[in-house]
Write an enzyme that holds these catalytic residues in place. Structure first.
Site, short mmCIF file in Angstrom:
data_model
loop_
_atom_site.label_atom_id
_atom_site.label_comp_id
_atom_site.label_asym_id
_atom_site.label_seq_id
_atom_site.Cartn_x
_atom_site.Cartn_y
_atom_site.Cartn_z
N HIS A 74 0.85 -1.20 0.00
CA HIS A 74 0.00 0.00 0.00
C HIS A 74 0.88 1.25 0.00
O HIS A 74 1.55 1.53 0.99
CB HIS A 74 -0.89 0.03 1.25
C1 LIG Z 1 -0.11 -7.64 -3.97
C2 LIG Z 1 -1.05 -6.49 -3.71
C3 LIG Z 1 -2.21 -6.73 -2.98
C4 LIG Z 1 -3.08 -5.65 -2.71
N1 LIG Z 1 -4.29 -5.91 -2.07
C5 LIG Z 1 -5.20 -4.92 -1.98
C6 LIG Z 1 -6.52 -5.20 -1.52
O1 LIG Z 1 -6.88 -6.35 -1.25
N2 LIG Z 1 -7.38 -4.14 -1.41
C7 LIG Z 1 -7.01 -2.85 -1.72
O2 LIG Z 1 -7.81 -1.94 -1.52
N3 LIG Z 1 -5.78 -2.59 -2.19
C8 LIG Z 1 -4.88 -3.58 -2.36
N4 LIG Z 1 -3.67 -3.32 -2.91
C9 LIG Z 1 -3.36 -1.92 -3.30
C10 LIG Z 1 -4.11 -1.48 -4.55
O3 LIG Z 1 -4.02 -2.46 -5.56
C11 LIG Z 1 -3.54 -0.14 -5.02
O4 LIG Z 1 -3.67 0.79 -3.96
C12 LIG Z 1 -4.22 0.42 -6.24
O5 LIG Z 1 -4.16 -0.48 -7.32
C13 LIG Z 1 -3.55 1.73 -6.62
O6 LIG Z 1 -4.21 2.28 -7.73
P1 LIG Z 1 -3.47 3.33 -8.67
O7 LIG Z 1 -4.39 3.70 -9.74
O8 LIG Z 1 -2.86 4.38 -7.82
O9 LIG Z 1 -2.21 2.54 -9.28
P2 LIG Z 1 -2.10 1.15 -10.00
O10 LIG Z 1 -3.32 0.33 -9.81
O11 LIG Z 1 -0.78 0.58 -9.58
O12 LIG Z 1 -2.04 1.56 -11.55
C14 LIG Z 1 -0.99 2.32 -12.09
C15 LIG Z 1 -0.78 1.85 -13.53
O13 LIG Z 1 0.05 2.80 -14.19
C16 LIG Z 1 0.93 2.12 -15.07
N5 LIG Z 1 2.07 3.01 -15.31
C17 LIG Z 1 3.01 3.42 -14.42
N6 LIG Z 1 3.89 4.25 -15.01
C18 LIG Z 1 3.48 4.40 -16.29
C19 LIG Z 1 3.97 5.14 -17.41
N7 LIG Z 1 5.07 5.94 -17.31
N8 LIG Z 1 3.33 5.03 -18.59
C20 LIG Z 1 2.22 4.24 -18.72
N9 LIG Z 1 1.72 3.51 -17.69
C21 LIG Z 1 2.33 3.60 -16.49
C22 LIG Z 1 1.27 0.84 -14.33
O14 LIG Z 1 1.71 -0.18 -15.21
C23 LIG Z 1 -0.05 0.50 -13.65
O15 LIG Z 1 -0.82 -0.38 -14.43
C24 LIG Z 1 -2.78 -4.34 -3.17
C25 LIG Z 1 -1.60 -4.12 -3.91
C26 LIG Z 1 -0.75 -5.18 -4.19
C27 LIG Z 1 0.49 -4.91 -4.99
#
Ligand SMILES: Cc1cc2nc3c(=O)[nH]c(=O)nc-3n(C[C@H](O)[C@H](O)[C@H](O)COP(=O)(O)OP(=O)(O)OC[C@H]3O[C@@H](n4cnc5c(N)ncnc54)[C@H](O)[C@@H]3O)c2cc1C
Length: 522
Positions: free
Chosen positions: A444
């Site tokens: 997280h």
């Molecule tokens: C193993 C694991 C278990 C988890 N379990 C839970 C859970 O059960 N419940 C919960 O609420 N949260 C959980 N989380 C946390 C949750 O998944 C994240 O908080 C959430 O996905 C974050 O969303 P986001 O949009 O910030 O980023 P992300 O979902 O990480 O998405 C960001 C995306 O941007 C892309 N990206 C990055 N840089 C670039 C670039 N320069 N150009 C193009 N694309 C790019 C990446 O490839 C990625 O696909 C977990 C996380 C992990 C890793």
């Protein structure tokens, strides 16, 4: 993760991201960089409002029917840095992120939790965030819950879940059942490898296919390299995309508006690479997590059961005790932290479970891109009070394991002799933890681009617009002002819907102003 045959998956989903044929220049109304919890929520909202949206993701699209069959394969195809990344400090904190279409939602456990009302209201005041708080975010959380079909766990979730229920009951501590975003989940326990049945309601199972049918263009395997700014606007975005021929090609994007949704590490890294540095990547927060391996008399077969779907909430939001994915390979990695003393547990793997204590830390970190390196330099430091919380959490975790019937409990601290009885735990209650031998990890990450109207310490306005750049907005975990003490995906989605709607409202006014100016000039 069951041994033997892989569960039968669905047929291939019938959609695939667009592939470019060679170097290209593309225009769009709105460019969304990143397709995880934040990016997919923005894209779904804007497509529904009739906008022309192009979304990029650095990772590949992994269809459920072709989901990885093993931990190493999943790490290589779906986890950033093959699952080996750390925020530097004493000790380093290992962290994990998704790098595939759908981002973290494709490898997470889909646990759905709202941030506590008191925290949301407190952030609204301290960060001076307009129209923010428990009441204001309520409808956005409801929408997120509906999209992922957040539902309570089944009563027969399995022994690893019951262990927390019975340990909590024996100590008189509060236990919560954890809602998850699933539909027709058959409990394969492959959630963190990439769900093979489509039961987990990740972004590729929900918002992305919906938005694609509404006209979204999606390019996978496409990394945004830099934003080019002129006159307080993003005028161009340069990217590298893998084309239909398997080769990397340069892509130039000319969007009217840009949403950066690359997650708490890569959104600030991209902004900094593009010359935007004010309050960018200076306030990274995370949930430091300490795991422990517990040995029971009974056979748990945790690898073959659902991930523990309860948590001890007695000490939340400051500290939470929960259960991790347990399977032989991951258990071996954990025992390898002190193999000489702990390898005797390996033959007992069917009677072992892995549980954790997670704290809502006050420590902060930084994100800095490095020349020529794909991954930025991430640093993180715990505060004195974080160490106190962790020591308490370790004691509580060991107590609850013994209350549930454990025979031995080993925290992830090299050289720690482990505990063989609850009396031993109480005799050493809350003893300071070694700062160099304690293995911390986190899944997280947040707060690296906080919002608000304060004059200091915020990177965007109340609705994610980056200070000083008219057409650049953020919508991902970097916007959560501080550690929420609960799983973050629901809050990421709720805040992303809110930022996307604020953009639509503002751009509606802008369109009317432009039309008025044109009419009055005619
Ligand atoms: C193993 C694991 C278990 C988890 N379990 C839970 C859970 O059960 N419940 C919960 O609420 N949260 C959980 N989380 C946390 C949750 O998944 C994240 O908080 C959430 O996905 C974050 O969303 P986001 O949009 O910030 O980023 P992300 O979902 O990480 O998405 C960001 C995306 O941007 C892309 N990206 C990055 N840089 C670039 C670039 N320069 N150009 C193009 N694309 C790019 C990446 O490839 C990625 O696909 C977990 C996380 C992990 C890793």
């Amino acid at each position: 993760m069951r041994g033997g045959a892989r569960p039968a998956g669905p047929a291939v989903s019938g959609w695939a991201p667009h592939r470019i044929g060679g170097p290209a220049t593309l225009s769009c109304d709105v460019l969304v960089i990143g397709s995880g919890a934040g990016g997919a929520s923005v894209a779904a909202t804007l497509v529904e409002a009739g906008r022309d949206v192009l979304m990029l993701d650095e990772g590949a699209h992994i269809d459920a029917a072709r989901a990885p069959a093993s931990v190493p394969e999943s790490f290589r195809r779906m986890w950033r840095g093959s699952g080996i990344l750390a925020a530097l400090g004493t000790p380093p904190v290992a962290y994990a992120e998704g790098r595939c279409v759908g981002g973290g939602t494709e490898i997470n456990s889909a646990i759905f939790q709202r941030a506590p009302d008191t925290l949301l209201d407190d952030w609204a005041k301290r960060y001076r965030i307009a129209e923010f708080g428990a009441v204001e975010l309520g409808p956005y959380y409801d929408r997120a819950a509906k999209v992922v079909n957040a539902t309570p766990p089944p009563p027969d979730a399995g022994l690893p879940t019951d262990i927390l229920r019975r340990g909590g009951a024996a100590l008189g501590w509060k236990v919560v059942e954890l809602d998850r975003g699933t539909r027709r989940c058959v409990g394969t326990n492959y959630c963190s490898l990439g769900c093979p049945t489509g039961g987990k309601q990740s972004m590729t199972a929900t918002q992305i296919p919906g938005a694609l049918s509404g006209g979204l263009r999606l390019i996978a395997d496409c990394r945004a390299a830099r934003l080019r700014l002129r006159g307080g606007r993003v005028v161009e975005v340069t990217a590298q995309a893998r084309g239909a021929d398997g080769r990397r090609h340069r892509l130039i994007l000319r969007p009217r508006e840009v949403f950066v949704c690359a997650g708490a590490i890569h959104s600030p890294a991209l902004l900094r690479r593009s010359g935007l540095t004010r309050c960018v990547g200076d306030t990274l927060r995370l949930h430091p997590t300490l795991k422990a391996t517990a040995l029971f008399d009974e056979v748990l077969d945790a690898h073959d059961a659902r991930l523990p779907l309860t948590a001890i909430s007695e000490f939340m939001p400051d500290r939470r005790i929960g259960g991790s994915v347990t399977q032989p390979g991951l258990l071996a990695m954990s025992l390898a932290e002190d193999w000489a003393e702990r390898s005797w547990l390996m033959p007992e793997w069917r009677r072992c479970g892995q549980y954790y204590t997670m704290i809502r830390a006050a420590g902060t970190g930084t994100v800095r891109p490095l020349p020529l390196a794909a991954e930025p330099l991430v640093r993180y430091a715990l505060t004195e009070s974080d160490w106190t919380q962790l020591a308490r959490g370790a004691t509580e975790l060991a107590r609850v394991m013994f209350a549930a019937g454990a025979r031995h409990v080993y925290p992830s601290i090299a050289g720690h002799p482990g505990w063989a009885s609850p009396e031993e735990v109480l005799a050493q209650a809350d003893a300071p933890l070694s700062r160099t031998r304690t293995s911390l990890m986190t899944i997280h990450l947040f707060s690296s681009l906080p919002p608000g109207e304060r004059s200091d310490g915020v990177a965007t306005d109340s609705f994610g617009r980056v200070s000083g750049v008219e057409n650049l907005r953020i919508a991902d975990a970097s916007q959560i002002p501080e550690a929420p003490g609960v799983n973050p995906q629901a809050t990421v989605m709720a805040m992303a819907y809110r930022n996307a709607e604020a953009f639509l409202a503002a751009s509606g006014t802008e369109t009317r102003r432009t039309a008025f100016r044109e009419r009055s000039a005619a």
